[in-house]
Scaffold this motif. Structure first.
Motif, mmCIF file in Angstrom:
data_model
loop_
_atom_site.group_PDB
_atom_site.id
_atom_site.type_symbol
_atom_site.label_atom_id
_atom_site.label_comp_id
_atom_site.label_asym_id
_atom_site.label_seq_id
_atom_site.Cartn_x
_atom_site.Cartn_y
_atom_site.Cartn_z
ATOM 1 N N GLY A 76 -3.079 -13.031 33.711
ATOM 2 C CA GLY A 76 -3.317 -13.583 31.885
ATOM 3 C C GLY A 76 -2.656 -11.333 32.004
ATOM 4 N N ILE A 77 -2.035 -11.369 30.293
ATOM 5 C CA ILE A 77 -2.673 -10.227 30.248
ATOM 6 C C ILE A 77 -3.325 -8.191 29.859
ATOM 7 C CG2 ILE A 77 -0.510 -8.828 28.495
ATOM 8 C CD1 ILE A 77 0.854 -10.903 29.249
ATOM 9 N N LEU A 78 -3.639 -8.264 30.628
ATOM 10 C CA LEU A 78 -4.953 -7.860 31.554
ATOM 11 C C LEU A 78 -4.831 -5.875 31.203
ATOM 12 C CD1 LEU A 78 -5.439 -9.305 35.146
ATOM 13 C CD2 LEU A 78 -6.117 -10.206 33.322
ATOM 14 N N LYS A 79 -5.816 -5.684 31.105
ATOM 15 C CA LYS A 79 -5.851 -4.362 30.303
ATOM 16 C C LYS A 79 -5.323 -2.433 31.469
ATOM 17 C CE LYS A 79 -8.780 -5.456 27.024
ATOM 18 N NZ LYS A 79 -10.234 -6.149 26.477
ATOM 19 N N THR A 80 -5.560 -3.366 32.501
ATOM 20 C CA THR A 80 -5.277 -2.747 33.527
ATOM 21 C C THR A 80 -3.768 -2.316 34.426
ATOM 22 O OG1 THR A 80 -7.574 -2.617 34.697
ATOM 23 C CG2 THR A 80 -6.235 -1.661 35.659
ATOM 24 N N GLN A 142 10.855 0.092 19.349
ATOM 25 C CA GLN A 142 10.063 1.926 20.186
ATOM 26 C C GLN A 142 9.290 1.492 20.003
ATOM 27 O OE1 GLN A 142 13.003 3.562 21.842
ATOM 28 N NE2 GLN A 142 10.812 4.931 22.415
ATOM 29 N N LYS A 143 8.714 0.775 19.102
ATOM 30 C CA LYS A 143 7.078 0.933 19.191
ATOM 31 C C LYS A 143 6.404 -0.104 20.250
ATOM 32 C CE LYS A 143 3.582 0.887 17.014
ATOM 33 N NZ LYS A 143 2.985 2.652 17.137
ATOM 34 N N LEU A 144 7.220 -0.617 21.111
ATOM 35 C CA LEU A 144 7.090 -1.890 21.904
ATOM 36 C C LEU A 144 7.354 -0.464 23.600
ATOM 37 C CD1 LEU A 144 5.921 -4.143 23.732
ATOM 38 C CD2 LEU A 144 8.091 -4.845 24.086
ATOM 39 N N LEU A 145 7.288 0.329 23.774
ATOM 40 C CA LEU A 145 8.423 1.202 24.540
ATOM 41 C C LEU A 145 6.843 2.262 24.537
ATOM 42 C CD1 LEU A 145 11.925 1.041 24.638
ATOM 43 C CD2 LEU A 145 10.332 -0.253 26.356
ATOM 44 N N GLU A 146 6.790 2.493 23.362
ATOM 45 C CA GLU A 146 5.458 3.331 22.772
ATOM 46 C C GLU A 146 4.210 2.702 23.116
ATOM 47 O OE1 GLU A 146 5.232 4.677 19.043
ATOM 48 O OE2 GLU A 146 7.555 6.040 19.259
ATOM 49 N N ILE A 147 3.652 1.194 22.799
ATOM 50 C CA ILE A 147 2.631 1.381 23.712
ATOM 51 C C ILE A 147 2.566 0.444 25.250
ATOM 52 C CG2 ILE A 147 2.261 -1.339 23.020
ATOM 53 C CD1 ILE A 147 2.931 -1.185 21.115
ATOM 54 N N LEU A 193 0.479 -8.447 20.266
ATOM 55 C CA LEU A 193 0.773 -9.634 19.266
ATOM 56 C C LEU A 193 2.767 -9.278 19.577
ATOM 57 C CD1 LEU A 193 -1.176 -8.781 16.206
ATOM 58 C CD2 LEU A 193 -1.018 -10.699 16.911
ATOM 59 N N ILE A 194 3.172 -8.961 19.761
ATOM 60 C CA ILE A 194 4.386 -8.484 19.702
ATOM 61 C C ILE A 194 4.900 -9.721 21.324
ATOM 62 C CG2 ILE A 194 5.818 -6.696 20.561
ATOM 63 C CD1 ILE A 194 5.340 -4.143 19.238
ATOM 64 N N VAL A 195 4.243 -9.242 22.086
ATOM 65 C CA VAL A 195 4.242 -10.259 23.574
ATOM 66 C C VAL A 195 4.022 -11.323 23.365
ATOM 67 C CG1 VAL A 195 3.154 -10.372 25.804
ATOM 68 C CG2 VAL A 195 4.145 -8.093 25.198
ATOM 69 N N SER A 196 3.708 -11.612 22.823
ATOM 70 C CA SER A 196 3.244 -12.832 22.333
ATOM 71 C C SER A 196 4.749 -13.477 21.809
ATOM 72 C CB SER A 196 1.884 -13.564 21.596
ATOM 73 O OG SER A 196 1.965 -14.614 20.768
#
Length: 430
Positions: A76-80, A142-147, A193-196
Motif C-alpha cells: 500500500g501507500i506506506l509512510k516510508t 504544485q501542492k502534491l509535489l510539495e507533499i 486524498l489526492i492520490v486516492s
C-alpha cells in the motif's frame, strides 16, 4: 420485500454466463486487445506487474490486485520513502518533468523498474509515488509535489531513528520531532486524498476502455441466446417469477422481454452498471477496509469500494431481495471476496439458517472435460469457504454448512453431467 406469494428464484450471474454465450469478456481478452494497448492508465501498468501472468488473469485477480494496492501493508501507500532506490527514482522523475508526455511515461517508468522493484521485494508504494508525481506535475498540481517532496525527505522512519539516537547538537529535541511528526501526518492525510482521487480517475480510464472493448464483442443474437440460457437454468425450479442479479456489464433487458408474461416474470439488476448506461465500475469489497488498523489507508481505499462507487451511479436501480425467494441459482460467478458484501446481504435477507431457501451452484465442464474432477473439487471448496465465511461473519452456529447439506438445501451441479431424465447430479452427493 415483495408481497407476491408465488415462489421466486434469484439467479446470480457472473462472467461465466457471458463466456458461455461466446462473449470474449475475460480480463485477459481485454488485455490482449488493441484497445488495451492504447490504454495509458496507471492501473494498466500496475496490474500486469502484480499479476505476472496477466494474459490469463481473471476478473477476481484484477479486483484482488486493486485491493492489494490500496490495503495491503506490504504494497500500500506506506509512510516510508527513504530507500536509495526511491531517491534515485525521484531524481530521475525530476529530470523528466516538462519533457515527458503521458504516452512516453511507461518507457521511463520501465527504466526505473530495477530501482522501484528490487528482485527480492515487491513494493508498489514507490511506483505509485513516482507515477503520481510525474502525472500531477504536468497538471501543475504544485501542492502534491510539495507533499511528495516532504514525504521523501522526511519519512516517519527518519523521525523514529532520530528519537532513538543519542542527544547531540545535530539531533532535534523531542518537541521539534513532535512538530515534524505532526506536520508529516497532516501532509500524509492530504497526500492520501489526492492520490486516492488520482488513482480513481486512472481506474475510470480502464473502465471506459473496457466498455468500448466489450461493446464491440456483443453480437446481434445475444438477447435470444441469453434468454435460452436463463430458461435452462430456472426451467426446473417451478418458479414463474425470477430476479436476476447480474454481475456482468451486459444488458439482459432484451433477453427478459422475450419471455411471455405467462411463462416468466423477470426483474433484472446490473449490480456493477451496464454498457448502455456508460456507468460500469471496477472496485473492491466494502468488507476489505474493515481489515485495516490504519485509518489513513481506509480513507484512501473507501472511494474504491463497490458500494461507494455504486452510490455515485446515476439511475441506480434498487436491489431488494424478495421474501418469497425459495431458491438461489448461481452460475458463472467466482464467488470471490470482491463481491462478498452482496452474498452477505442476500443470505441475511432469505434467513439462510432458518428458512427453506435452497442454494444451487451450477457450473460447466464441457470446455475442459479432462479436468472435470479437479474443477468440481475447486467449486466445492469455494462454495464451502463462502458459507463458512458467512456463518463467521454473522455469528451463526458453526454447523450452518452441514445443516444445509443434511436438509438438501445446497447443491453443486455440473450442467454438462445432467442425466437423460434431466436430473441434476450434485457434486456433494458423490
Amino acid at each position: 420485500m415483495g408481497n407476491n406469494t408465488s415462489p421466486r428464484t434469484l439467479l446470480v450471474l457472473g462472467n461465466g454466463f457471458d463466456l458461455s454465450l461466446h462473449i470474449k469478456s475475460k480480463y485477459s481478452d481485454f488485455y490482449n486487445s488493441e484497445l488495451f494497448k492504447r490504454n495509458n492508465s496507471v492501473w494498466s501498468y500496475i496490474i500486469p506487474i502484480l499479476i505476472p501472468d496477466a494474459k490469463s488473469v481473471d476478473w477476481m485477480d484484477v479486483e484482488s490486485a486493486i485491493s492489494r494496492v490500496l490495503l495491503s501493508p506490504e504494497l500500500g501507500i506506506l509512510k516510508t520513502y527513504d530507500t536509495p532506490q526511491v531517491k534515485e527514482a525521484l531524481n530521475f522523475i525530476d529530470e523528466q518533468i516538462g519533457s515527458t508526455n503521458r504516452y512516453q511515461m511507461w518507457g521511463n517508468i520501465t527504466m526505473l523498474e530495477d530501482f522501484v522493484f528490487p528482485k527480492n521485494q515487491l513494493n508498489l508504494a514507490p511506483l505509485i509515488f513516482t507515477i503520481s508525481k510525474l502525472l500531477r506535475s504536468q497538471q501543475d498540481n504544485q501542492k502534491l509535489l510539495e507533499i511528495i517532496d516532504y514525504l521523501s525527505k522526511n519519512p516517519y522512519s527518519k523521525i523514529q531513528n532520530l528519537r532513538q539516537s543519542p542527544l547531540n547538537k545535530d539531533r532535534p529535541d523531542d518537541d521539534k520531532l513532535d512538530k515534524m511528526e505532526k506536520k508529516l501526518a497532516e501532509y500524509y492525510d492530504e497526500f492520501l486524498l489526492i492520490v486516492s482521487d488520482f488513482l480513481l480517475s486512472e481506474l475510470k480510464i480502464v473502465e471506459c476502455n473496457f466498455q468500448e472493448y466489450l461493446s464491440s464483442q456483443i453480437g446481434d443474437d445475444y438477447a435470444g441466446e441469453a434468454c435460452n440460457k436463463i430458461r435452462d437454468f430456472v426451467g426446473d425450479s417451478g418458479s414463474t417469477s425470477i430476479d436476476i442479479l447480474n454481475f456482468n456489464y451486459t444488458d439482459l433487458t432484451g433477453a427478459a422481454s422475450i419471455f411471455s408474461p405467462r411463462e416468466m416474470e423477470v426483474k433484472i439488476n446490473n449490480i456493477h452498471g451496464k454498457l448502455e448506461k456508460n456507468n460500469i465500475i471496477f472496485g473492491i469489497d466494502s468488507h476489505d477496509d474493515q481489515k485495516l488498523a490504519d485509518e489513513q489507508l481506509q480513507v484512501l481505499a473507501q472511494p474504491f469500494t463497490k458500494t461507494s462507487r455504486k452510490l455515485r451511479i446515476t439511475e441506480t436501480s434498487q436491489f431488494n431481495i424478495d421474501s418469497n425467494i425459495k431458491s438461489i441459482v448461481f452460475f458463472g460467478h467466482s464467488l470471490s471476496d470482491a463481491d462478498y458484501s452482496y452474498f452477505d446481504y442476500i443470505f441475511n435477507e432469505v434467513d439462510l439458517y432458518s428458512s427453506e431457501c435452497k442454494l444451487i451452484f451450477k457450473y460447466a465442464t464441457a470446455y475442459d472435460r479432462e479436468n472435470s474432477q479437479r474443477i468440481k473439487g475447486e467449486i466445492c471448496a469455494t462454495v464451502e469457504k463462502l458459507i463458512r465465511r458467512y456463518q463467521n461473519t454473522v455469528g451463526q452456529p458453526n454447523n450452518l454448512f452441514d445443516r444445509l447439506l443434511i436438509q438438501g438445501r445446497i447443491q453443486i451441479i455440473d450442467i454438462d453431467e445432467e442425466d437423460t431424465a434431466g436430473t441434476a447430479v450434485s457434486a456433494f452427493n458423490d
